[in-house]
Design a protein around this motif. Structure first.
Motif, mmCIF file in Angstrom:
data_model
loop_
_atom_site.group_PDB
_atom_site.id
_atom_site.type_symbol
_atom_site.label_atom_id
_atom_site.label_comp_id
_atom_site.label_asym_id
_atom_site.label_seq_id
_atom_site.Cartn_x
_atom_site.Cartn_y
_atom_site.Cartn_z
ATOM 1 N N ALA A 102 39.623 38.715 36.935
ATOM 2 C CA ALA A 102 38.945 39.991 37.211
ATOM 3 C C ALA A 102 38.602 40.026 38.704
ATOM 4 C CB ALA A 102 37.673 40.094 36.367
ATOM 5 N N PHE A 103 39.110 41.033 39.410
ATOM 6 C CA PHE A 103 38.884 41.134 40.859
ATOM 7 C C PHE A 103 38.532 42.584 41.172
ATOM 8 C CE2 PHE A 103 40.878 41.712 45.210
ATOM 9 C CZ PHE A 103 39.881 41.054 45.906
ATOM 10 N N GLU A 104 37.247 42.819 41.478
ATOM 11 C CA GLU A 104 36.762 44.197 41.624
ATOM 12 C C GLU A 104 36.148 44.487 42.988
ATOM 13 O OE1 GLU A 104 34.078 44.503 38.295
ATOM 14 O OE2 GLU A 104 35.665 43.967 36.873
ATOM 15 N N THR A 105 36.218 43.526 43.922
ATOM 16 C CA THR A 105 35.612 43.746 45.242
ATOM 17 C C THR A 105 36.308 44.902 45.949
ATOM 18 O OG1 THR A 105 35.375 41.340 45.337
ATOM 19 C CG2 THR A 105 34.841 42.564 47.336
ATOM 20 N N ARG A 106 35.523 45.853 46.448
ATOM 21 C CA ARG A 106 36.107 47.003 47.165
ATOM 22 C C ARG A 106 36.759 46.542 48.463
ATOM 23 N NH1 ARG A 106 31.248 48.987 45.896
ATOM 24 N NH2 ARG A 106 30.503 48.696 48.020
ATOM 25 N N PRO A 107 38.011 46.961 48.734
ATOM 26 C CA PRO A 107 38.642 46.571 50.002
ATOM 27 C C PRO A 107 38.004 47.306 51.183
ATOM 28 C CG PRO A 107 40.084 48.065 48.778
ATOM 29 C CD PRO A 107 38.913 47.775 47.885
ATOM 30 N N ALA A 108 38.041 46.669 52.354
ATOM 31 C CA ALA A 108 37.535 47.316 53.567
ATOM 32 C C ALA A 108 38.540 48.382 54.013
ATOM 33 C CB ALA A 108 37.351 46.281 54.672
ATOM 34 N N THR A 109 38.038 49.510 54.490
ATOM 35 C CA THR A 109 38.952 50.573 54.935
ATOM 36 C C THR A 109 39.176 50.537 56.443
ATOM 37 O OG1 THR A 109 37.031 52.037 54.972
ATOM 38 C CG2 THR A 109 38.461 52.164 53.038
ATOM 39 N N ASP A 110 38.289 49.852 57.171
ATOM 40 C CA ASP A 110 38.509 49.714 58.611
ATOM 41 C C ASP A 110 38.187 48.278 59.018
ATOM 42 O OD1 ASP A 110 35.745 49.682 58.393
ATOM 43 O OD2 ASP A 110 35.496 51.720 59.176
#
Length: 333
Positions: A102-110
């Motif tokens: 389970a991998f739910e960490t939000r990716p960085a957008t910048d």
């Protein structure tokens, strides 16, 4: 204590591994310390990549490797780590989820690109790592989901998290939530150079009860206590933490609690190919044994089995079902 949704939740630097087989000359020409992990910037990363031969690429990072190993054994596993919303970040997320994590960490957008580690494997199987942390160092306390932490029997943290300041805060936050929920917190010391950088802080984490069990190899143990005397270092290690696990390569491992020390032999192997991930996979097997209530000796044997599998091929992820290997060896799985 309520029953756990996850057996183990890993928190670490999400790093994409780029592995290449090379020779001592390449290390020397690039001024690398064999067997260590150096933090590098984007321009050095580009220079190393330019000079490297054909590579094997896969998602990695110390705690992530451990969590994938746990999933491979059949554990319910989750991971927290920061990637960027770029091509490698998307590959990373797909890769770890495909492994059953389970991998739910939000990716960085910048900000910086997804982190990468350039891993050079010499003919003796020793690995030398050059790591560009990139987006991994953008892991923030806000990325820690309190409900997910509280629902995990063991929270597993890597020493490398101590390099980025915000990740360090995330680590301490997670440990606090875990303990409030009656869960256990495990730490791996990551490497002896990491211990050199943060010796005092790691000792504080152990002595003030922030972590309950600690994984170290011999080099990390000697660095932690600044002594070459194994028995003296082990004695101090046992005094400082509830459960101390020391891996000793071909000599196996030692599991030391306050009242007992158990030595477990290494698993026999046919050929050492690449030591990348040996400690990570040992931790996977050991933690699996622990959450299954298999006892320290069987946990050590499961760790030895997982480490033996991973050092016989390139890369830090299992290529054979660890669950099947454990069953064939008569171990709990």
């Amino acid at each position: 204590m309520s029953s756990a949704k996850y057996d183990v939740l890993g928190i670490g630097n999400a790093i994409f591994d780029i592995l290449v087989q090379t020779d001592e000359g390449f290390l020397a020409s690039h001024g690398m310390t064999k067997g260590g992990m150096s933090l590098i910037d984007e321009s050095r990363a580009a220079a190393i990549y330019r000079d490297m031969g054909p590579a094997t690429e896969m998602s990695g990072g110390s705690a992530a490797n451990t969590i994938v190993g746990l999933a491979n054994l059949g554990a319910r596993a989750a991971y927290v780590g920061k990637v960027k919303n770029d091509q490698i970040g998307k590959l990373y997320a797909h890769d770890i989820r495909a492994a059953g994590v389970a991998f739910e960490t939000r990716p960085a957008t910048d900000g910086p690109a997804t982190g990468c580690s350039y891993i050079l494997v010499t003919p003796d199987g020793e690995r030398t790592m050059n790591t560009y942390l990139g987006a991994a160092q953008e892991l923030m306390p806000s990325d820690i989901d309190a409900d997910q932490v509280a629902a995990s029997a063991i929270v597993y943290l890597e020493g490398y998290l101590w390099d980025p300041k915000s990740a360090k805060d995330a680590f301490v936050k997670a440990a606090g939530i875990a303990h409030e929920a009656g869960r256990q917190v495990a730490l791996t010391l990551s490497d002896s150079f990491c211990v050199d950088r943060y010796r005092g802080e790691f000792l504080d984490l152990m002595r003030n009860g922030t972590v309950d069990l600690v994984f170290a190899n011999e080099a990390e143990l000697h660095s932690l206590y600044q002594t070459s005397d194994f028995d003296a270092a082990l004695k101090q290690f046992r005094a400082d933490v509830n459960l101390a696990i020391v891996t000793r390569s071909e000599k196996g491992c030692v599991v030391a609690s306050k009242d007992d020390v158990t030595a477990v032999p290494a698993f026999p192997i046919e050929k050492m190919v690449d030591t990348t991930g040996a400690g990570d996979l040992f931790a996977a097997g050991f933690l699996f044994g622990l959450v299954r209530g298999a006892g320290y000796e069987n946990a050590g044997r499961l760790g030895a089995l997982a480490a033996a599998e991973v050092i016989q091929h390139i890369g830090a992820r299992p290529q054979t079902s660890l669950k099947q290997l454990a069953q064939q060896s008569g171990l709990p799985a």
